[in-house]
Each structure stands twice: as C-alpha cells, then as structure tokens.
Motif scaffolding. Structure first.
Motif, PDB file in Angstrom:
ATOM      1  N   PHE A 123       0.853  -1.175   0.000  1.00 31.81           N
ATOM      2  CA  PHE A 123       0.000   0.000   0.000  1.00 31.81           C
ATOM      3  C   PHE A 123       0.898   1.237   0.000  1.00 31.81           C
ATOM      4  CE2 PHE A 123      -3.358  -2.426   2.672  1.00 31.81           C
ATOM      5  CZ  PHE A 123      -3.956  -2.907   1.531  1.00 31.81           C
ATOM      6  N   TRP A 124       0.803   2.035  -1.039  1.00 27.20           N
ATOM      7  CA  TRP A 124       1.434   3.351  -1.008  1.00 27.20           C
ATOM      8  C   TRP A 124       0.379   4.381  -1.381  1.00 27.20           C
ATOM      9  CZ3 TRP A 124       3.288   7.162  -4.681  1.00 27.20           C
ATOM     10  CH2 TRP A 124       3.923   8.218  -4.024  1.00 27.20           C
ATOM     11  N   PRO A 125      -0.424   4.790  -0.388  1.00 30.30           N
ATOM     12  CA  PRO A 125      -1.519   5.735  -0.654  1.00 30.30           C
ATOM     13  C   PRO A 125      -1.018   7.176  -0.658  1.00 30.30           C
ATOM     14  CG  PRO A 125      -1.603   4.995   1.623  1.00 30.30           C
ATOM     15  CD  PRO A 125      -0.433   4.297   0.986  1.00 30.30           C
ATOM     16  N   GLY A 126      -0.217   7.512  -1.682  1.00 29.90           N
ATOM     17  CA  GLY A 126       0.442   8.804  -1.723  1.00 29.90           C
ATOM     18  C   GLY A 126      -0.470   9.990  -1.946  1.00 29.90           C
ATOM     19  N   GLN A 127      -1.708   9.750  -2.373  1.00 27.49           N
ATOM     20  CA  GLN A 127      -2.663  10.841  -2.561  1.00 27.49           C
ATOM     21  C   GLN A 127      -3.602  10.980  -1.368  1.00 27.49           C
ATOM     22  OE1 GLN A 127      -2.374  12.910  -4.976  1.00 27.49           O
ATOM     23  NE2 GLN A 127      -1.872  11.911  -6.918  1.00 27.49           N
ATOM     24  N   ASP A 128      -3.472  10.124  -0.376  1.00 26.03           N
ATOM     25  CA  ASP A 128      -4.365  10.170   0.784  1.00 26.03           C
ATOM     26  C   ASP A 128      -3.824  11.151   1.808  1.00 26.03           C
ATOM     27  OD1 ASP A 128      -6.045   8.375  -0.365  1.00 26.03           O
ATOM     28  OD2 ASP A 128      -5.477   6.673   0.872  1.00 26.03           O
ATOM     29  N   GLY A 129      -4.479  12.285   1.905  1.00 25.19           N
ATOM     30  CA  GLY A 129      -4.035  13.327   2.819  1.00 25.19           C
ATOM     31  C   GLY A 129      -4.720  14.626   2.497  1.00 25.19           C
ATOM     32  N   TYR A 165       5.137   4.300   4.251  1.00 20.93           N
ATOM     33  CA  TYR A 165       4.766   5.642   4.678  1.00 20.93           C
ATOM     34  C   TYR A 165       5.653   6.695   4.010  1.00 20.93           C
ATOM     35  CZ  TYR A 165       8.711   5.340   8.044  1.00 20.93           C
ATOM     36  OH  TYR A 165       9.955   5.203   8.642  1.00 20.93           O
ATOM     37  N   LYS A 166       5.135   7.920   3.950  1.00 24.46           N
ATOM     38  CA  LYS A 166       5.867   9.029   3.346  1.00 24.46           C
ATOM     39  C   LYS A 166       5.253  10.338   3.816  1.00 24.46           C
ATOM     40  CE  LYS A 166       7.466  10.680  -1.185  1.00 24.46           C
ATOM     41  NZ  LYS A 166       7.372  10.474  -2.652  1.00 24.46           N
ATOM     42  N   ALA A 167       6.071  11.346   4.036  1.00 26.55           N
ATOM     43  CA  ALA A 167       5.578  12.603   4.587  1.00 26.55           C
ATOM     44  C   ALA A 167       4.797  13.428   3.569  1.00 26.55           C
ATOM     45  CB  ALA A 167       6.743  13.425   5.130  1.00 26.55           C
ATOM     46  N   LYS A 168       5.273  13.457   2.321  1.00 23.10           N
ATOM     47  CA  LYS A 168       4.633  14.292   1.304  1.00 23.10           C
ATOM     48  C   LYS A 168       5.020  13.798  -0.079  1.00 23.10           C
ATOM     49  CE  LYS A 168       8.442  17.641   1.388  1.00 23.10           C
ATOM     50  NZ  LYS A 168       8.822  19.059   1.566  1.00 23.10           N
ATOM     51  N   GLU A 169       4.276  14.241  -1.057  1.00 23.63           N
ATOM     52  CA  GLU A 169       4.442  13.949  -2.482  1.00 23.63           C
ATOM     53  C   GLU A 169       3.881  12.578  -2.857  1.00 23.63           C
ATOM     54  OE1 GLU A 169       7.701  13.486  -6.086  1.00 23.63           O
ATOM     55  OE2 GLU A 169       8.094  12.739  -4.064  1.00 23.63           O
ATOM     56  N   PRO A 170       2.837  12.590  -3.682  1.00 26.71           N
ATOM     57  CA  PRO A 170       2.264  13.726  -4.381  1.00 26.71           C
ATOM     58  C   PRO A 170       1.376  14.637  -3.528  1.00 26.71           C
ATOM     59  CG  PRO A 170       1.114  11.731  -5.006  1.00 26.71           C
ATOM     60  CD  PRO A 170       2.277  11.308  -4.174  1.00 26.71           C
ATOM     61  N   ARG A 171       0.726  14.114  -2.506  1.00 26.63           N
ATOM     62  CA  ARG A 171      -0.078  14.997  -1.651  1.00 26.63           C
ATOM     63  C   ARG A 171       0.860  15.882  -0.846  1.00 26.63           C
ATOM     64  NH1 ARG A 171      -5.916  14.341  -1.604  1.00 26.63           N
ATOM     65  NH2 ARG A 171      -6.470  16.501  -1.167  1.00 26.63           N
ATOM     66  N   VAL A 172       0.435  17.098  -0.542  1.00 26.54           N
ATOM     67  CA  VAL A 172       1.291  18.006   0.217  1.00 26.54           C
ATOM     68  C   VAL A 172       1.526  17.467   1.630  1.00 26.54           C
ATOM     69  CG1 VAL A 172       1.544  20.353   1.094  1.00 26.54           C
ATOM     70  CG2 VAL A 172       0.558  19.970  -1.172  1.00 26.54           C
ATOM     71  N   ARG A 173       0.512  16.869   2.212  1.00 27.34           N
ATOM     72  CA  ARG A 173       0.635  16.190   3.510  1.00 27.34           C
ATOM     73  C   ARG A 173      -0.060  14.833   3.396  1.00 27.34           C
ATOM     74  NH1 ARG A 173       3.970  19.349   4.222  1.00 27.34           N
ATOM     75  NH2 ARG A 173       4.251  20.844   5.945  1.00 27.34           N
ATOM     76  N   ILE A 174       0.697  13.766   3.580  1.00 29.33           N
ATOM     77  CA  ILE A 174       0.147  12.416   3.484  1.00 29.33           C
ATOM     78  C   ILE A 174      -0.244  11.933   4.873  1.00 29.33           C
ATOM     79  CG2 ILE A 174       0.693  10.021   2.885  1.00 29.33           C
ATOM     80  CD1 ILE A 174       2.503  11.087   0.668  1.00 29.33           C
TER      81      ILE A 174
END
Length: 328
Positions: A123-129, A165-174
């Motif tokens: 799961f890499w929900p990079g747009q969830d945020g 997990y990831k702090a940002k990108e593509p969403r500004v805040r994930i």
C-alpha cells in the motif's frame, strides 16, 4: 551474516516524468524493455512490480514467463493508488465510488501477487491526505484509512500487506507520514497480516533516524520490507545509496544486521538523468562495500561506547572502519 540479496522497483527502469520535463527523462519503455534493463544489473534478483502492468504485458502468467526467462522474480506487487484517478485520495477519496475502485485495484494486485508468488502487496496511498489548512476533517481521513486497511487485509488473510509511509508527495501532507503514525494505524486496523515497508529515504524525509525507525518497526513485529536509497531530507530524491548520508547508511545496515534481516533489500531509486543500470549497479556495489565496513566494526566496542553515549568514540570506530576498508 549471510550475503545480502537485492531487488528494485520496476519503475527505476521506466520513463520518469516530473512537472517540468513532462515529456519525460529518457525514452518510454515497454515492460519487456524494463525487464531487460533490470536483468542487466549485477546482483539484482527480484522486483517490486506495479499493477496495472507497463505496456507490452497484460497477464500475470505472461509476466511470470518473462521474469523467469531473465532470472528474476517478483518480490512485491504495488497497485497504482496514486495516479490521476485518485488525485483526491484512494482510501480517503470523498467519492465512495472512487474508494471502491481503489479497493478493486488492490484485489487485482492480490490476484497477481498470488500468481507470481510475490511476498507482499504494498500500500502506497500517496494521494491520501490534504494540501491546505481547513481542507479536510482529519479524524475522517484517519477513520477511512484505518477502515480500508482493515477491510482489505481482512478480505485476504493469507496475503501479506505492507504500508510504505511518506511525509509528502504527491499529496502536500500524506496521512501515513511516519513510522509511529503508521504503526498506530496498523494497530487500530487490528489485522496481523499488515506491516511496513521501511524506506530509508522516506524515513529521512519524515525527520526520523532510519536506524532507530527500522528497529522500532521490527520491535512491533511489523517489518515486511527494507528499502535503501538516499536524499537531501527536503524531498524524496531517490538517489543512489549513500550518495549523501554515509554514516546514516552504515548505521542502518548495522541495524538491519542487528535484527537479523535476511530477505532482499530493495532499491527504490529514480535515476532521472542517469543510466538506470549504472545507477542501481553502483548502489549494490556501494552496499557491498559498506557491508565490508560493517564487518570491520568491533560490535563489542561499539556497544561499550554506546552504553557510555560516547559520541566521539563512536565516530572514531566508524571512521576507523571506513579508513581500513579504503586501505585494503
């Protein structure tokens, strides 16, 4: 310690696009062309593969033959949950129909993982945020995230899932931005088949110390995969291993040894302007060299200086091991 084995994200061998060079860096490549490049990397054994597949291959059975013919295998399957369709979120999209399409994409990835014998679905929900203050109900985002994890993992109890997990990108805040927050979400979801992909660069971006974070995730029994790369901490640059953070990379490798990691280490790199075969080959060569550095560190002496919290003593040990490795 047994010799490390290596894998990579298939995306390292494709055409890479950013918001400025929208025509892409390097040529567009088919799946077979990407696999050819992966097979040319010395020491690369397995791949994290996106679903849907890149152009040229449409069926998992077909991909299985292509992998086997090149001496490769699937380590992970990553469904595209972060493309334009999911621009307002996958698990947290305000439209229930889009959330359902995200779930269907995960089910598709599970079927592929089963057929290819992959170790986990990522799961890499990079747009969830969210992007701006006041835009989102944070509690609702959290509830939707936890519910999706619980439902999808519960639907496939025989499959292992891992959140990157990831702090940002593509969403500004994930929403799932760091190790502790992701562990909390997994705990609330209550599914034993969900863990974490521990990406070195994402840990740097989150302001963590990667060696500390990987041991925390392991301590909670949730470590599914270990990834290496590098960045300047301000962005997920996905640079070659130890190109910026030499000491942190050595410390990370020591931590991986300490927890007894024996599965592949994956390279999550985006060689925008470099030849991908050369870039990933260099990372593997660097890791092997740093493994020799780790071999030269007296772990008993390291534990002793750590018990005293002797920072200069620890630096002396690390520099000595690096210098000895260079001298040989």
């Amino acid at each position: 310690m047994s010799a490390l084995t290596f894998g990579a994200g298939i995306w390292a061998f494709g055409q890479i696009v950013d918001r400025y060079a929208s025509d892409g860096y390097g040529p567009a490549r088919t799946m077979r062309e990407m696999l050819d490049l992966a097979a040319a990397v010395d020491g690369l054994e397995c791949l994290d593969i996106n679903v849907p597949f890149a152009e040229g291959v449409s069926k998992a059975s077909e991909l299985a033959d292509e992998l086997a013919g090149r001496g490769l295998r699937a380590r992970a399957i990553t469904p595209h949950l972060y493309t334009r369709e999911f621009g307002k979120g996958a698990f947290t999209n305000p439209d229930p129909a889009v959330r359902e399409r995200a779930a269907e994409r995960v089910h598709e990835a599970v079927a592929v993982a089963r057929e290819l014998g992959a170790g986990y679905v990522k799961f890499w929900p990079g747009q969830d945020g969210f992007d701006m203050p006041g835009q989102a109900d944070y509690a609702q985002l959290w509830d939707l995230t936890v519910t999706a994890i619980r439902d999808l993992a519960g639907a496939h109890p025989d499959v292992r899932f891992a959140i990157e997990y990831k702090a940002k990108e593509p969403r500004v805040r994930i929403t799932l931005s760091d190790a502790a927050r992701t562990l909390l979400a997994i705990e609330e979801a209550g599914r034993p088949n969900v863990g974490i992909v521990m990406d070195f660069g994402h840990s740097l971006l989150a302001g963590e110390t990667p060696a500390e974070a990987v041991q925390l995730v392991h301590r909670r029994g949730r470590l599914v995969s270990v990834e290496l790369n590098d960045n300047w901490r301000g962005w997920d640059d996905d640079l070659p291993v130890a190109s910026v953070h030499l000491f942190e990379t050595i410390e990370y490798l020591l931590a991986v040894r300490r927890i007894g990691w024996n599965a592949p280490i994956l390279l999550d790199q985006f060689p925008f302007r470099e030849d991908p075969v050369r870039a990933l080959s260099q990372s593997i060569a660097t890791i092997r060299m740093l493994e020799e550095v780790c071999d030269r560190i007296d772990l008993g002496e390291l534990r002793a200086v750590q018990e005293r919290q002797d920072a200069l003593g620890a630096q002396r040990l690390l520099w000595s091991a690096i210098g000895t490795a260079r001298a040989t």
